[in-house]
Structures are given as C-alpha cells and as structure tokens.
Design an enzyme around this catalytic site. Structure first.
Site, short mmCIF file in Angstrom:
data_model
loop_
_atom_site.label_atom_id
_atom_site.label_comp_id
_atom_site.label_asym_id
_atom_site.label_seq_id
_atom_site.Cartn_x
_atom_site.Cartn_y
_atom_site.Cartn_z
N CYS A 73 -6.73 -28.91 36.86
CA CYS A 73 -6.76 -29.65 35.65
C CYS A 73 -6.77 -28.83 34.23
O CYS A 73 -8.20 -27.71 34.41
CB CYS A 73 -7.70 -30.92 35.61
SG CYS A 73 -8.31 -31.38 33.77
N HIS A 156 3.27 -33.49 39.75
CA HIS A 156 4.22 -34.00 38.39
C HIS A 156 5.85 -34.52 38.36
O HIS A 156 6.61 -34.02 39.26
CB HIS A 156 3.71 -32.70 37.30
CG HIS A 156 2.30 -32.63 37.21
ND1 HIS A 156 1.67 -33.73 36.04
CD2 HIS A 156 1.18 -31.97 37.32
CE1 HIS A 156 0.62 -33.17 36.32
NE2 HIS A 156 0.22 -32.22 36.49
N GLU A 205 -1.40 -40.27 34.12
CA GLU A 205 -2.18 -39.41 35.11
C GLU A 205 -1.99 -39.79 36.35
O GLU A 205 -2.98 -40.41 36.55
CB GLU A 205 -3.61 -38.50 34.50
CG GLU A 205 -3.47 -37.59 33.60
CD GLU A 205 -4.28 -36.67 33.23
OE1 GLU A 205 -5.03 -35.83 34.57
OE2 GLU A 205 -4.83 -36.54 32.50
N CYS A 214 -3.06 -33.61 28.98
CA CYS A 214 -3.06 -33.32 30.23
C CYS A 214 -3.14 -31.98 30.56
O CYS A 214 -1.55 -32.06 30.25
CB CYS A 214 -2.10 -34.31 31.23
SG CYS A 214 -2.16 -34.00 32.84
N GLY A 217 -0.13 -31.38 32.67
CA GLY A 217 1.25 -32.22 32.59
C GLY A 217 1.75 -31.48 31.51
O GLY A 217 3.41 -31.32 31.89
#
Length: 276
Positions: A73, A156, A205, A214, A217
């Site tokens: 994260c 992802h 997410e 994110c 991301g």
C-alpha cells in the site's frame, strides 16, 4: 484501550495501530469491523506497525476492509515511514511488508518518496491463472477490454480508456476483481492518458472498493502506460484525491512514488469490544 491514528495519503485513509511493543488482539474480523465507516472508525486499510525484521525500521501489516491481507500500500507506506522518521529524527526509513522492503525518504515541502521496488511482469508473478501475455490480457467487460497486468506486491490490471468519466468503475470494477484469470483477485485500474507526462486514473481496490487514491495502483498505471508506449517514465498520476509524482526507473526497474502524508486525528480504541 489502544491508541490509534487516522492518517491518509490523498484521501486514501488508514487506521494505524502500534504493535511494536506488544502484540495486539487484531483479527481479520476486528480489522474489518473497525474499517466499517458506519459502525467502526472507517478506513480503506487497517494498518498495524510491528517489530521490524533485520534490515528494516518497521514492519507494516496491511488489512483490507474485508479482513484480507494486502502485500503493498503505497500511500500507507509513506504515512508509516513519516511516523518512524519523526520518532528517530531521520530522513530515511525502510518499511517492510509481506511483499518486501520499501525504502522511503523525506523530501522538501512535506513530501515523501517511496521506492516501491521492481514491477513484476511475468504471468506467474501477477499472478494469472494461466500463461498469458501480461501486456495484453484477454479481459473484457462491457466497454473495456485488453488489460495490461503487473504486480507491485499486489496484483493489478490497467485498462486504458478514452474517456474516464464515461467508465462505470463502480459497476465493472468488482466484477473484474473476481475474474477467474486472477486467482488472488486483482486491483482494477481505469486510466486516461492526458499527455506524455500526465495520466488520470481511478482504481477499484481489491478488498476495499472505490478509493480516493491508490499508491500501488499509481505504480501499476505508470508501468503499464510505459509498456504500452503511452507515456514517459516519469509522469504525474492524478486520482480523485490528488496527484502523485511517479517514475519507473530504467536503471533497475524500480518504481518511485512521491506524495504527501497527513494525520486527520488520533484517539483511543477498545479493540476487544469488537467480535474477534
């Protein structure tokens, strides 16, 4: 009662507990209950600081609002690094997660730059359920198709669209998160390239849903955009909560993420009042 902080990076928010001195009675169910925005404190991820392994300054455990554990994260990495750096009077901190070590350094203007490590591009690394070209994953639903996939500690997939505002992320995202091609589910990004140095993206997410930002991301977005020949290796990635400066470093394949951190409030939490 346990002290906690409510922190965020660009609105991607976290409940942060410090479990370095003693183990805390955290369970997936309790983390999910605290993350609930109606019956708990509310957050995108529940973060526990734990004693660091050798070579790191802190271990960061990341739990999603559904109780599942995440490997990375980016926004939380900067937040936790800022806490440890302030404690130690340091400008550089190494945060460890289940996905590896993440060095973070303080920059002028209240910004923090995290080295999120190398992008993992192999189909087994993402992971995908079968051997597929990760630059063109045959994934489609409604108006979107042809995803690019990679792992930044979390899986992802990025769809590049002409008009982000016309993309129904809230409807399409959860269905694609659970597509059989992703055995561990996936974060689903919808990106619109505005210029060679500017991308706009919205992320659904895994385990959290729609978030204002994110970090991992944003990492996947710049990596997949460069792989597709759509942008330069350094670009601004704009999300609903604000902007991150991203760079996919050519020398070693590491992804660098620069952005702010903030503490919204702090308080005391009776964690054992939530069912384990």
């Amino acid at each position: 009662m346990i002290p906690f902080r409510k922190m965020h990076g660009l609105g991607n928010d976290f409940v942060v507990l410090d479990g370095r001195a003693a183990a805390l009675p955290v369970t997936p169910a309790r983390a999910a209950a605290v993350a609930d925005r109606h019956f708990g404190i509310g957050c995108d991820q529940f973060i526990v600081m734990e004693p660091p392994p050798a070579g790191s300054d802190v271990f960061m455990r990341i739990l999603n609002p559904d109780g599942s554990e995440a490997g990375a994260c980016g926004n939380a990495t900067r937040c936790i690094a800022s806490l440890v750096a302030e404690e130690r009077g340091a400008d550089r901190v190494v945060v460890r997660t289940i996905a590896g070590e993440l060095p973070v350094e303080r920059l002028p203007g209240g910004l923090w730059r995290a080295d999120m490590g190398p992008a993992r591009l192999g189909w087994r690394d993402v992971p995908l359920a079968r051997e597929v070209d990760t630059l063109h994953v045959p994934l489609a639903l409604g108006p979107v198709s042809d995803a690019a996939a990679c792992s930044m500690g979390n899986p992802h997939a990025t769809f590049f669209v002409d008009d982000l505002d016309a993309s129904d992320v809230a409807t399409i995202g959860p269905k694609l998160e659970h597509d059989p091609v992703f055995p561990d589910r996936a974060n689903i990004g919808f990106a619109q390239v505005l210029a060679p140095d500017h991308i706009r993206v919205v992320i659904w997410e895994r385990g959290a849903g729609m978030t204002l930002a994110c970090g991992s991301g944003a990492c996947a977005t710049i990596v997949n955009a460069v792989r597709r020949g759509l942008t330069a290796r350094r670009a601004t990635v704009s999300m609903p909560g604000g902007d991150l400066t991203m760079e996919w470093r050519e020398a070693d394949g590491h992804v660098l993420m620069t952005g702010p951190v903030a503490t919204a409030f702090s308080g005391m939490l009776d964690l054992e009042s939530y069912a384990a």
